[in-house]
Design a protein around this motif. Structure first.
Motif, PDB file in Angstrom:
ATOM      1  N   UNK A   6       0.809  -1.056  -0.140  1.00  0.00           N
ATOM      2  CA  UNK A   6      -0.030  -0.043  -0.027  1.00  0.00           C
ATOM      3  C   UNK A   6       0.799   1.382  -0.108  1.00  0.00           C
ATOM      4  N   UNK A   7       2.208   1.008   0.243  1.00  0.00           N
ATOM      5  CA  UNK A   7       3.095   2.444   0.511  1.00  0.00           C
ATOM      6  C   UNK A   7       3.321   2.858  -0.966  1.00  0.00           C
ATOM      7  N   UNK A   8       2.969   2.000  -2.089  1.00  0.00           N
ATOM      8  CA  UNK A   8       3.361   2.310  -3.287  1.00  0.00           C
ATOM      9  C   UNK A   8       1.852   2.744  -4.046  1.00  0.00           C
ATOM     10  N   UNK A   9       1.085   3.063  -3.467  1.00  0.00           N
ATOM     11  CA  UNK A   9      -0.131   3.728  -3.905  1.00  0.00           C
ATOM     12  C   UNK A   9       0.253   5.147  -4.835  1.00  0.00           C
ATOM     13  N   UNK A  10      -0.629   5.461  -6.030  1.00  0.00           N
ATOM     14  CA  UNK A  10      -0.221   6.376  -6.786  1.00  0.00           C
ATOM     15  C   UNK A  10       0.803   5.824  -7.943  1.00  0.00           C
ATOM     16  N   UNK A  11       1.114   4.730  -7.815  1.00  0.00           N
ATOM     17  CA  UNK A  11       2.170   4.192  -9.046  1.00  0.00           C
ATOM     18  C   UNK A  11       1.416   2.999  -9.629  1.00  0.00           C
ATOM     19  N   UNK A  12       1.914   2.586 -10.787  1.00  0.00           N
ATOM     20  CA  UNK A  12       1.488   1.290 -11.258  1.00  0.00           C
ATOM     21  C   UNK A  12       2.392   0.294 -10.648  1.00  0.00           C
ATOM     22  N   UNK A  13       2.138  -0.860 -10.344  1.00  0.00           N
ATOM     23  CA  UNK A  13       2.984  -1.583  -9.525  1.00  0.00           C
ATOM     24  C   UNK A  13       2.845  -3.163 -10.095  1.00  0.00           C
ATOM     25  N   UNK A  14       3.867  -3.741 -10.335  1.00  0.00           N
ATOM     26  CA  UNK A  14       3.803  -5.020 -10.981  1.00  0.00           C
ATOM     27  C   UNK A  14       4.239  -6.073  -9.638  1.00  0.00           C
ATOM     28  N   UNK A  15       3.296  -6.759  -9.032  1.00  0.00           N
ATOM     29  CA  UNK A  15       3.520  -7.687  -7.935  1.00  0.00           C
ATOM     30  C   UNK A  15       3.993  -8.878  -8.713  1.00  0.00           C
ATOM     31  N   UNK A  16       5.251  -9.417  -8.196  1.00  0.00           N
ATOM     32  CA  UNK A  16       6.166 -10.496  -9.008  1.00  0.00           C
ATOM     33  C   UNK A  16       6.218 -11.639  -7.890  1.00  0.00           C
ATOM     34  N   UNK A  17       5.547 -12.682  -8.025  1.00  0.00           N
ATOM     35  CA  UNK A  17       5.559 -13.800  -7.128  1.00  0.00           C
ATOM     36  C   UNK A  17       6.685 -14.899  -7.708  1.00  0.00           C
TER      37      UNK A  17
END
Length: 368
Positions: A250-261
Motif C-alpha cells: 500500500x505504500x506504493x499507491x499512486x504508482x502502477x505496480x507489478x507484483x512479482x511472485x
C-alpha cells in the motif's frame, strides 16, 4: 507445563482392547513442540491407568509409543484435558484412532459425537474410487456435502455450550480449509460466540488469545477475498525485506505496480528475471514500480538470487514460509512465476503477465 515434581492433577484410565503390554504416552501440544507428560504400559488384558500433571485446560494427545510401519498412520487420539479431570477411555489397538469412547468429563460427550461424525466423513473419503475422474470443483462440492453433518453438529454444540473445552478441537472444522469460494461465512459468527465464552471462562488463557487472533485473521482474509473477487482490489502485502524491515504494498499507491511472485529455486522465474530487469530499466521510476514477493524458505539463497539476477528495485519481501505463505491464498495462485499488475488506486488490471505480454501491457500504459 507443571514441574515434574508437582502432584498429578489428571487421571486417565481405561482398556485398550487387543493391546496387551502396549506403551501409552500422554503428551501436550505446545508452541515448543510435543512435550511428554506421562507414560504407562497396559496389562495383559489391556487395562491401564495413567496420571499426569498439567498446567491448564488445553489440547493434549494419547499416543501408542513405538515405530510406525511404513504406510500406516500413528496411533493417536486427541484429549482436551482440564486440571482435575478423571477420564475413562475405551479403545481398540487395531483401530486406535477411530475406536475411542470418552467418559467422565464435561467434554467427553461432545468429543464422542464429533469423533463419530468424523469417522463417517473419513469412511466416505476412503470409499471414493478413482478421484481423478472428478474436477476440482466437483470434489469441493462433494466434500462440502459429506462434511455438512459434522459441521452442523459442531455449530449446534458450540451454540449450546460455547465454553466447553472440546471446542478447541471442534472449531478447526469451521475454518476455510479450501479457501473462501465455498466457505459459509456464518461460521465466523459461531467462532465469535466461542471466543466470547472463552474470554469469560478462560480470560488469561493463551488458547483464548489464539482463538481471538484466528477470528481476526479470518475476518481480514474474508475482506481481502471480497476485495479481490468482487472489487478487484489487490490485498495488502506487508512483509520483511532482506534487511528485516517491513515493506507494504500500500505504500506504493499512486504508482502502477507489478507484483512479482517468484523464488530462487524456481527455474522459470529465474529465466524470466532478465526480461523483468530490462523492462524495469525502461519503465521504472516515478510511475512504475516492482514489488517482488519471494516464496523462498532459505533467506541466504533468496538474497543471493536477488544479487545474482541484478533485481535492482528496492521492494523485495518474503516471510520465508515457502508455499505456506498467506499470499497464495489472498492472491489465489498455485504456481510461479505469477504476476499481478495494479493501477495507482490499487486495483488489479492484469494478471499472469510475462515475456511479450508484460512488455506489451507496459507499452500500452507508458507509451501512449
Amino acid at each position: 507445563m507443571k514441574d515434574p515434581s508437582v502432584a498429578p492433577n489428571v487421571l486417565i484410565s481405561g482398556v485398550l482392547n487387543n493391546g496387551p503390554n502396549a506403551t501409552l504416552v500422554l503428551e501436550a501440544n505446545t508452541d515448543r513442540g510435543t512435550i511428554m507428560i506421562s507414560k504407562t504400559t497396559t496389562d495383559e488384558a489391556g487395562n491401564f491407568t495413567l496420571k499426569g500433571a498439567i498446567e491448564a485446560m488445553g489440547l493434549y494427545q494419547l499416543r501408542v509409543d513405538g515405530n510406525v510401519p511404513e504406510g500406516q498412520e500413528a496411533k493417536i487420539i486427541p484429549l482436551t484435558l482440564v486440571p482435575e479431570d478423571e477420564l475413562k477411555l475405551t479403545l481398540d489397538f487395531d483401530d486406535f484412532n477411530r475406536s475411542v469412547v470418552y467418559k467422565g468429563t464435561e467434554w467427553a460427550e461432545p468429543l464422542n459425537g464429533y469423533m463419530d461424525k468424523m469417522k463417517d466423513f473419513i469412511d466416505w473419503q476412503m470409499s471414493i474410487e478413482n478421484p481423478q475422474q472428478y474436477s476440482e470443483d466437483q470434489i469441493v462440492k462433494m466434500v462440502n456435502k459429506e462434511k455438512a453433518p459434522m459441521d452442523r453438529y459442531i455449530i449446534e454444540e458450540i451454540r449450546k455450550d460455547p465454553d466447553n473445552p472440546a471446542h478447541i478441537l471442534l472449531m478447526t472444522n469451521l475454518m476455510p480449509m479450501m479457501g473462501f469460494d465455498h466457505y459459509d461465512t456464518k461460521n465466523i459468527e459461531v467462532l465469535k460466540i466461542l471466543h466470547a465464552a472463552y474470554e469469560e471462562s478462560y480470560p488469561n488463557h493463551p488458547m483464548t488469545a489464539n482463538i481471538g487472533s484466528q477470528v481476526a485473521q479470518l475476518e481480514k482474509g474474508l475482506k481481502d477475498y471480497k476485495d479481490f473477487k468482487e472489487n478487484n482490489i489487490a490485498p495488502e502485502i506487508a512483509k520483511k525485506n532482506p534487511s528485516g524491515e517491513v515493506m507494504k504494498l500500500s505504500s506504493l499507491r499512486g504508482k502502477y505496480v507489478l507484483i512479482d511472485f517468484w523464488a530462487s529455486w524456481c527455474g522459470p522465474c529465474r529465466v524470466e528475471n532478465p526480461n523483468v530487469v530490462r523492462l524495469y530499466k525502461k519503465y521504472g521510476g516515478e510511475d512504475f514500480e516492482i514489488f517482488s514477493v519471494s516464496l523462498d524458505k532459505d533467506g541466504d539463497k533468496w538474497k543471493q538470487a536477488i544479487k545474482d539476477d541484478n533485481l535492482m528495485w528496492d521492494y523485495h519481501v518474503s516471510d520465508l514460509q515457502g508455499w505456506n505463505t498467506d499470499v497464495t491464498k489472498s492472491y489465489q495462485f498455485s504456481g510461479i512465476p505469477h504476476t499481478v499488475l495494479i493501477d495507482p488506486e490499487g486495483k488489479i488490471i492484469a494478471e499472469k503477465l510475462r515475456g511479450p505480454s508484460l512488455e506489451k501491457k507496459l507499452q500500452e500504459l507508458f507509451e501512449k
